[in-house]
Structure formats: structure tokens, C-alpha cells
Scaffold this motif. Structure first.
Motif, PDB file in Angstrom:
ATOM      1  N   ASP A   1       0.559  -1.492  -0.072  1.00 58.60           N
ATOM      2  CA  ASP A   1      -0.136   0.456  -0.262  1.00 58.60           C
ATOM      3  C   ASP A   1       0.562   1.165   0.073  1.00 58.60           C
TER       4      ASP A   1
ATOM      5  N   GLU B   1       1.157   6.124  -1.219  1.00 60.06           N
ATOM      6  CA  GLU B   1       0.008   7.444  -0.288  1.00 60.06           C
ATOM      7  C   GLU B   1      -0.624   7.676  -1.914  1.00 60.06           C
TER       8      GLU B   1
ATOM      9  N   ARG C   1      -3.571   4.864  -1.233  1.00 62.12           N
ATOM     10  CA  ARG C   1      -5.057   5.821  -0.221  1.00 62.12           C
ATOM     11  C   ARG C   1      -5.139   6.879  -0.598  1.00 62.12           C
TER      12      ARG C   1
ATOM     13  N   ASP D   1      -9.202   7.492  -0.547  1.00 68.14           N
ATOM     14  CA  ASP D   1      -9.717   8.617   0.169  1.00 68.14           C
ATOM     15  C   ASP D   1     -10.762  10.035  -0.238  1.00 68.14           C
TER      16      ASP D   1
END
Length: 310
Positions: free
Chosen positions: A58, A60, A63, A67
């Protein structure tokens, strides 16, 4: 909805979700199997499904994509007036249960879904006019195949500076094609564990090197006569490349003569530059000759397999 609900993903952790992904072909896999995914090859899908793929850490970017999914969905609702809801489940095709769908959103009151994407500014051209990147369009058709829905929306936030959304109508020809190739891939590769043919992509090349990193010294194999066709075709392509590279160099030389000492040339809407570049390079040969002991301290030995045809 025609799809079967396999399992709820509401409280499922990432590790368990990855295990479920191995049990079927998902939307992001479909484009790779069709040869339309610029980052993933059929071999990569195969290794993932048999549990031998590289674990993707995983990061950034991933992520941020997760999000911003809610933000993209909200912007879509504002732009269209439609309402969407999550479907926290892994869905499967009612007849071909190896076809999975883990959809982002479903449109309330319609037989339609929504795929949420984020990308960088360099991908802006891929979304201009009515364009949709082919691998994303295939992904949405895969979801329509699984759910039986008549259309799928795709919304994308581009470089945090532009929002676009487009509708993909159900195309039975594409859906039947996807069912056919995914069934063939599952039954003739995943189930019997037979690796698919390489597709020439960088991803396939890297995976093959990962699978066979070292050669056995002094080993030998007599391959079937069928491989001679590949050898002959490779020789033909190499000769074509050689001629094209020569023609490319000739064109560049003609332009360079026309430019002379000028650094920049404008040819209609094209800008050509021929700049002087200064660079410093470390002379390892001289360093080794002058400081052999120090050189040995900083040498790292690496290995790779060299492919040659003589």
C-alpha cells in the motif's frame, strides 16, 4: 440485479479482501486479460490468482485514491442530480461465478453503476472530448456483465484541478467478448495452472525475469521445432527495426543540418531543440587502476540473464 452476493466487505480487512480477489476475475483484471491494461499483463493476473504474484505494498497514491473516492462520488451527485450508494459486497456473475465485481457505487433507482477514479495532470488528454481510457471502459463493461445493469458512469478527478464524468452504455458485443475471454482464461489457465503466453509488455518481461532469475550452469534443452518460427520472425523484425532506425537517424540529421548552430527550430506547430548538454561522468576504469584496493571495497556484484540468439 442478476449478480450473486458472495460476501460482505463492510468489515473485511485488506488481507482477507486480497484472498477473495484470488478466487475470481475482477474488473481491473479484465482489461489485462484483453491486452488493454498499460500496466498489467495476463501473466501478472495469472500469478495473482494462483497465489504467486508479488505482494503490492500500500502506498500514498493508493491511499489518496481511496480517500478521494467519496469526494468523486459526491461531485458526481452534485453534477448529475443522481444519488449513489455503496454496495459493500463482492458480487459474482450468476452463471460464470469466477467473474467478480467489487463496485464503487450503484445509482439509486436505476440499473446503473459508478466507477470513481483519480489521476494526475499528465493523463488529461486521455479524458478529452468523449474519450475514456480503454482499460477503464473495459472495467465498466465487466461490471455490467456481472450485474446485468444497462449502463455505467465513470467519474474522474484529474490532477486535483478538473472533474469529468461520462456515461458508458451497455454494449452486448463487448460483454459477450469479455465473458468469452475471461472464461477461457479461467478454465484454460487458472484452473489447470498453465501460464498464458507472454504479450511483449514490460510487465510480462519483468515477471518472467522474476520467475526464472538464474540459469543452471552448463544446462541444455532442445526446444520443439515450432520455436524456429519465432526465431525467424524475430530476425525479420530486427532487420525492420534496423532499417527504421537508420531512416529515423537520417531524418534527424537532415533537420540538424537545417538548424546549424541554432538551438531551437519551429516547424509549424512543432518545437525542435538541439541543445548543448554538459555532463560529468565518473571514470571507473581509471579509478580502479589508481586505487585498486579502494575500488574493491565499493564494488557491488549483481547478476542478470543475458538473452542472445546466434
Amino acid at each position: 440485479m442478476q449478480a450473486i452476493t458472495l460476501v460482505s466487505t463492510k468489515d473485511m480487512d485488506h488481507g482477507e479482501w486480497l484472498k477473495w480477489r484470488q478466487k475470481g476475475i475482477g474488473g481491473s483484471d479484465a482489461a489485462a486479460i484483453a491486452g488493454l491494461n498499460p500496466w498489467k499483463s495476463p501473466i501478472s493476473v495469472y500469478l495473482d490468482k494462483i497465489g504467486q504474484g508479488e505482494e503490492v505494498e500500500d502506498n500514498e497514491r493508493m491511499r489518496v485514491g481511496r480517500d478521494l473516492e467519496d469526494y468523486v462520488a459526491t461531485r458526481f451527485e452534485e453534477a448529475t442530480g443522481l444519488k449513489v450508494r455503496k454496495r459493500n459486497a463482492i458480487l459474482a456473475h450468476s452463471e460464470n461465478e469466477f467473474m467478480f465485481a467489487n463496485v464503487d457505487r450503484l445509482v439509486v433507482g436505476e440499473k446503473e453503476g459508478l466507477e470513481c477514479k483519480t489521476t494526475n495532470s499528465y493523463s488529461r488528454k486521455d479524458w478529452e472530448d468523449d474519450n475514456i481510457p480503454a482499460h477503464y471502459e473495459i472495467q465498466c463493461h465487466h461490471y455490467m456483465a456481472v450485474t446485468g445493469y444497462k449502463a455505467w458512469w465513470i467519474a474522474c478527478l484529474i490532477g486535483n484541478e478538473k472533474f469529468v464524468y461520462k456515461k458508458i452504455e451497455r454494449d452486448e458485443e463487448i460483454i459477450n467478448y469479455l465473458i468469452k475471454i475471461e472464461k477461457d482464461f479461467w478454465e484454460n489457465h487458472i484452473v489447470p495452472k498453465i501460464i498464458p503466453a507472454p504479450d511483449g509488455s514490460e510487465d510480462a518481461g519483468n515477471l518472467i525475469k522474476m520467475m526464472y532469475p538464474n540459469s543452471t550452469p552448463d544446462s541444455f534443452i532442445d526446444l520443439e521445432d515450432d520455436y524456429i518460427n519465432h526465431i525467424d520472425r524475430r530476425a525479420e523484425i530486427a532487420e525492420m527495426i534496423k532499417k527504421l532506425e537508420l531512416e529515423k537517424s537520417q531524418i534527424e540529421q537532415v533537420i540538424q543540418v537545417g538548424m546549424g548552430d541554432f538551438e531551437t527550430a519551429i516547424i509549424r506547430d512543432k518545437k525542435v531543440t538541439w541543445k548543448t548538454i554538459n555532463s560529468n561522468r565518473f571514470d571507473s576504469k581509471e579509478f580502479k587502476k589508481d586505487y585498486p584496493d579502494l575500488y574493491d571495497q565499493y564494488v557491488n556484484t549483481s547478476s542478470y540473464r543475458r538473452f542472445q540468439i546466434k
